[in-house]
Scaffold this motif. Structure first.
Motif, mmCIF file in Angstrom:
data_model
loop_
_atom_site.group_PDB
_atom_site.id
_atom_site.type_symbol
_atom_site.label_atom_id
_atom_site.label_comp_id
_atom_site.label_asym_id
_atom_site.label_seq_id
_atom_site.Cartn_x
_atom_site.Cartn_y
_atom_site.Cartn_z
ATOM 1 N N GLN A 143 0.828 -1.200 0.000
ATOM 2 C CA GLN A 143 0.000 0.000 0.000
ATOM 3 C C GLN A 143 0.865 1.253 0.000
ATOM 4 N N CYS A 144 0.387 2.281 -0.696
ATOM 5 C CA CYS A 144 1.088 3.556 -0.766
ATOM 6 C C CYS A 144 0.065 4.675 -0.666
ATOM 7 N N SER A 145 0.362 5.663 0.164
ATOM 8 C CA SER A 145 -0.504 6.837 0.226
ATOM 9 C C SER A 145 0.362 8.094 0.273
ATOM 10 N N VAL A 146 -0.172 9.164 -0.287
ATOM 11 C CA VAL A 146 0.495 10.463 -0.274
ATOM 12 C C VAL A 146 -0.467 11.445 0.366
ATOM 13 N N GLU A 147 -0.011 12.110 1.421
ATOM 14 C CA GLU A 147 -0.854 13.045 2.155
ATOM 15 C C GLU A 147 -0.141 14.384 2.283
ATOM 16 N N GLN A 148 -0.916 15.444 2.314
ATOM 17 C CA GLN A 148 -0.349 16.759 2.558
ATOM 18 C C GLN A 148 -0.220 16.942 4.063
ATOM 19 N N GLY A 149 0.875 17.540 4.502
ATOM 20 C CA GLY A 149 1.097 17.786 5.918
ATOM 21 C C GLY A 149 2.417 17.203 6.377
ATOM 22 N N GLU A 150 2.567 17.123 7.690
ATOM 23 C CA GLU A 150 3.799 16.613 8.279
ATOM 24 C C GLU A 150 3.510 15.382 9.116
ATOM 25 N N SER A 151 4.426 14.434 9.075
ATOM 26 C CA SER A 151 4.313 13.220 9.869
ATOM 27 C C SER A 151 5.258 13.319 11.060
ATOM 28 N N ASP A 152 4.770 12.934 12.225
ATOM 29 C CA ASP A 152 5.607 12.919 13.430
ATOM 30 C C ASP A 152 6.482 11.674 13.495
ATOM 31 N N THR A 153 6.218 10.710 12.608
ATOM 32 C CA THR A 153 6.931 9.427 12.700
ATOM 33 C C THR A 153 7.704 9.088 11.424
ATOM 34 N N ALA A 154 8.079 10.092 10.648
ATOM 35 C CA ALA A 154 8.816 9.839 9.401
ATOM 36 C C ALA A 154 10.175 9.208 9.691
ATOM 37 N N SER A 155 10.548 8.244 8.860
ATOM 38 C CA SER A 155 11.849 7.592 8.971
ATOM 39 C C SER A 155 12.946 8.413 8.308
ATOM 40 N N VAL A 156 12.544 9.191 7.297
ATOM 41 C CA VAL A 156 13.499 10.009 6.559
ATOM 42 C C VAL A 156 12.790 11.286 6.105
ATOM 43 N N THR A 157 13.525 12.389 6.110
ATOM 44 C CA THR A 157 12.984 13.665 5.654
ATOM 45 C C THR A 157 13.829 14.174 4.506
ATOM 46 N N LEU A 158 13.151 14.566 3.428
ATOM 47 C CA LEU A 158 13.809 15.120 2.252
ATOM 48 C C LEU A 158 13.434 16.593 2.144
ATOM 49 N N ASN A 159 14.432 17.468 2.123
ATOM 50 C CA ASN A 159 14.224 18.900 1.937
ATOM 51 C C ASN A 159 14.702 19.245 0.537
ATOM 52 N N ILE A 160 13.790 19.819 -0.269
ATOM 53 C CA ILE A 160 14.054 19.926 -1.696
ATOM 54 C C ILE A 160 13.187 21.022 -2.307
ATOM 55 N N SER A 161 13.594 21.513 -3.470
ATOM 56 C CA SER A 161 12.759 22.483 -4.181
ATOM 57 C C SER A 161 11.652 21.748 -4.932
ATOM 58 N N ASN A 162 10.559 22.447 -5.188
ATOM 59 C CA ASN A 162 9.461 21.859 -5.975
ATOM 60 C C ASN A 162 9.972 21.376 -7.325
ATOM 61 N N GLU A 163 10.802 22.209 -7.958
ATOM 62 C CA GLU A 163 11.302 21.887 -9.295
ATOM 63 C C GLU A 163 12.112 20.594 -9.300
ATOM 64 N N ILE A 164 13.056 20.460 -8.375
ATOM 65 C CA ILE A 164 13.910 19.266 -8.334
ATOM 66 C C ILE A 164 13.094 18.040 -7.930
ATOM 67 N N LEU A 165 12.163 18.200 -6.999
ATOM 68 C CA LEU A 165 11.311 17.068 -6.609
ATOM 69 C C LEU A 165 10.519 16.568 -7.804
ATOM 70 N N THR A 166 9.956 17.488 -8.579
ATOM 71 C CA THR A 166 9.200 17.103 -9.772
ATOM 72 C C THR A 166 10.094 16.385 -10.771
ATOM 73 N N LEU A 167 11.313 16.889 -10.981
ATOM 74 C CA LEU A 167 12.245 16.249 -11.920
ATOM 75 C C LEU A 167 12.628 14.841 -11.461
ATOM 76 N N ILE A 168 12.831 14.670 -10.174
ATOM 77 C CA ILE A 168 13.172 13.340 -9.653
ATOM 78 C C ILE A 168 11.993 12.391 -9.829
ATOM 79 N N MET A 169 10.807 12.840 -9.462
ATOM 80 C CA MET A 169 9.634 11.971 -9.533
ATOM 81 C C MET A 169 9.238 11.643 -10.965
#
Length: 105
Positions: free
Chosen positions: A45-71
């Motif tokens: 299962q995979c879900s994408v939600e807007q907001g912040e998770s208190d239990t994230a295993s990893v955090t990625l800080n990135i620009s919208n542009e680079i995130l879109t290019l990666i995805m």
């Protein structure tokens, strides 16, 4: 922002169920424009939600542009990381698995 949300929603269509077997993790995505999303992987299962998770295993800080290019596949996450365009905190090995979990086009 619309393009980014479309891209993130498109992740669900590219989700590699086989690569996700045994994976129960949360990826936090924070953009330089103040947007926050988290991706929850729970085996097949995979879900994408807007907001912040208190239990994230990893955090990625990135620009919208680079995130879109990666995805969308034109650049690899490791390439963005090595160029300083992607900052990772938490489980960096898990971040490296994103390409396998969500193969590009």
């Amino acid at each position: 922002m619309g393009n980014l949300i479309d891209t993130l929603n498109g992740m669900k269509q590219r989700f590699n169920v086989e690569a996700a077997q045994g994976v129960e993790e949360i990826f936090q995505l924070n953009t330089d424009e103040g947007e926050h999303f988290y991706v929850t992987i729970d085996n097949d299962q995979c879900s994408v939600e807007q907001g912040e998770s208190d239990t994230a295993s990893v955090t990625l800080n990135i620009s919208n542009e680079i995130l879109t290019l990666i995805m969308e596949g034109p650049i690899e996450g490791i390439q963005a990381f090595m160029q300083g365009k992607l900052k990772v905190t938490g489980n960096i090995m898990l971040a490296a698995k994103l390409g396998e979990l969500f193969p590009g086009n």
